[in-house]
Design a protein around this motif. Structure first.
Motif, PDB file in Angstrom:
ATOM      1  N   THR A 233       2.141   1.775  -3.562  1.00  0.00           N
ATOM      2  CA  THR A 233       1.130   2.229  -4.524  1.00  0.00           C
ATOM      3  C   THR A 233       0.648   3.637  -4.196  1.00  0.00           C
ATOM      4  O   THR A 233       0.373   4.430  -5.092  1.00  0.00           O
ATOM      5  N   LEU A 234       0.575   3.958  -2.885  1.00  0.00           N
ATOM      6  CA  LEU A 234       0.176   5.326  -2.523  1.00  0.00           C
ATOM      7  C   LEU A 234       1.219   6.332  -2.985  1.00  0.00           C
ATOM      8  O   LEU A 234       0.879   7.435  -3.425  1.00  0.00           O
TER       9      LEU A 234
ATOM     10  N   SER B 236       0.529   6.915  -6.662  1.00  0.00           N
ATOM     11  CA  SER B 236      -0.615   7.794  -6.958  1.00  0.00           C
ATOM     12  C   SER B 236      -0.350   9.213  -6.494  1.00  0.00           C
ATOM     13  O   SER B 236      -0.774  10.168  -7.152  1.00  0.00           O
TER      14      SER B 236
ATOM     15  N   ILE C  66       0.832  -1.209   0.000  1.00  0.00           N
ATOM     16  CA  ILE C  66       0.000   0.000   0.000  1.00  0.00           C
ATOM     17  C   ILE C  66       0.866   1.258   0.000  1.00  0.00           C
ATOM     18  O   ILE C  66       0.579   2.223  -0.713  1.00  0.00           O
TER      19      ILE C  66
END
Lengths: 263, 237
Positions: free
Chosen positions: B219-220, B223, B216
């Motif tokens: 991926t954060l 983004s 996470i």
């Protein structure tokens, strides 16, 4: 048939400014699917000549204009610009296009570049000219079309008339041999049409060779050496503006003129 | 009673994870390395394939379409199998990798992940091309720009804004896809998870949460970076 002096249509009186043949279309045919949009087109435009192409919509006049720098490839015949036949897609075609200025109905200024960058991009990237020299010339051209004070803005911040004048400056920056105008005022609000036509008229006066697809009859009368009337993919008649507007020879031309002159 | 037990297990889990931080971070690093190298390669290949697919040369268009059609429709595991097993079988073993201290299996994984992902990059970029009005490219060509100049100077800069959101999703998907590399002998985050579950099954929850948080965070970060880039691009016009 294969020489340009032997035109199929009645040859108009030679315009006083006529020089060497610059753009020659010989037996040009083009189809969009089953639609025969250009039918055996023969047309010679001489250096310094201003040719206005008019006709009802769908007559093929825009396609004709776009075929001259091969934005529309043709199916048959040849198009010659300044002695060389239009090459296939590639570097040679790019070089030839750089010598043919084009102004579009919808301006098509580069949306991510400033007004000044729009004018300098071609000379710097295509011709590899020095950027400070180009910049100077570009500012001169923007001055001339009356938008120098907008040089640092983006196209979306300008009015349509201003954008089209920048588009003319962008084309002129490449110092083209001939300028093509594809309905340059059709997308403009009425009050902006004249500012663009004025720039075009002054270009014509200075001896620029121009092929102009337009509905502006006033411009045709004022600036053209020759009017080419197209209908259904064919050149129906061509004559000096005076002759054409006062005494059109074909039924199609009389019909067309009566429709646009009565409104 | 139950509460105390749970709390005890939780602190026990934390303690356990702290002990395993070394393998955890080396696993995380493995995932980062694989994703970054494969991501860069996928972007380069994707750009080339996208350009091929809008090229004026028919042969290039066909080749680009074939590339996308082939790799996009092959399951990623099979692509990994092809690079990690078939390439060595036909004699491609990247002998130079050892010399610079890179694991050969890492290279196989990079090839698999980047070729597979490149198809999706290409399609994202192509949809960006389509979002730029045709007149922009026509004007560029009319000025005398070559195909490459038209793409690079006029179309691509304007396509970039609409390309960023799908690209972000794709890189995120790629990070998660990189887990498949575990089965092909690459040390990364999912490999860490499997090793830990095998050796310390009593800490399953802690191991699971640690790995999930690892993914996470990655991926954060992606983004976040793309949101920033989008905002930048939105301002500059």
């Amino acid at each position: 048939m294969d020489t340009q002096t032997e035109a199929t249509t009645p040859e108009p009186t030679e315009p006083p400014t006529a020089g060497e043949p610059l753009v020659v279309l010989d037996g040009v045919n083009k189809w969009f699917g089953p639609l025969h949009v250009l039918q055996d087109i023969n047309l010679t435009v001489h250096t310094g000549e201003v040719v206005v192409v008019i006709g009802p919509s769908g007559s093929g006049k825009s396609t004709l204009c776009r075929a001259i720098n091969r934005l529309e490839p043709i199916d048959q015949g040849t198009i010659t610009v300044d002695g060389s036949v239009l090459p296939e897609e590639g570097k040679a075609l790019a070089r030839l296009r750089s010598e043919v200025g084009m102004v579009f109905q919808s301006f098509n200024l580069f949306a991510h570049k400033t007004i000044l960058e729009n004018v300098t991009l071609g000379p710097v990237k295509v011709r590899r000219e020095k950027s400070d020299l180009v910049r100077e010339r570009a500012m001169g051209l923007l001055e001339r079309v009356g938008v120098a004070n907008q040089a640092e803005k983006y196209p979306a911040q300008l009015s349509g008339g201003q954008q089209q004048r920048v588009a003319i400056a962008r084309a002129l920056a490449m110092q083209p041999k001939v300028m093509l105008f594809d309905e340059p005022t059709s997308a403009l609000d009425p009050e902006m049409i004249n500012e663009v036509l004025d720039v075009m008229t002054s270009l014509a006066r200075e001896g620029m060779t121009m092929i102009v697809v337009t509905h502006e009859m006033g411009f045709a009368r004022r600036a053209a050496n020759r009017v080419v009337f197209m209908a259904d993919g064919q050149i129906v008649e061509q004559a000096t503006p005076d002759e054409f507007f006062t005494n059109p020879q074909s039924e199609r031309a009389r019909d067309f003129l009566s429709k646009i002159l009565t409104h | 009673m139950v509460l105390a037990e749970t709390a005890g297990a939780a602190t026990g889990g934390l303690e356990f994870l702290w002990q395993q931080r070394g393998p955890f971070f080396s696993g995380l690093l493995g995932t980062v390395e694989l994703s970054v190298v494969a991501g860069i390669l996928a972007t380069i290949i994707g750009l080339i394939v996208a350009a091929m697919r809008v090229s004026p040369i028919p042969a290039l268009r066909v080749a680009g379409t074939a590339w996308s059609g082939f790799f996009r429709n092959t399951p990623l595991t099979l692509v990994f199998l092809a690079t990690s097993v078939v390439l060595p079988l036909v004699g491609i073993r990247f002998a130079w990798a050892d010399a610079i201290g890179v694991d050969t299996f890492f290279i196989f994984a990079v090839i698999a992940l980047s070729t597979y992902t490149s198809c999706f990059v290409a399609d994202a970029i192509r949809s960006g091309f389509n979002a730029v009005p045709v007149g922009q490219a026509e004007a560029a060509r009319a000025v005398g720009m070559t195909f490459g100049q038209t793409l690079r100077l006029v179309v691509l800069p304007q396509a970039l804004r609409s390309v960023l959101p799908p690209l972000a999703s794709m890189y995120i998907a790629m990070i998660k896809n990189s887990a498949i590399a575990e089965f092909f002998n690459v040390g990364e985050l999912t490999r860490f998870f499997d090793d830990q579950v095998r050796d310390h099954p009593e800490h399953l929850y802690a191991e699971f949460i640690a790995v999930a948080v690892g993914y996470i965070v990655l991926t954060l970060l992606v983004s976040g970076a793309f949101n920033l880039a989008e905002r930048r691009l939105a301002v500059s016009r």
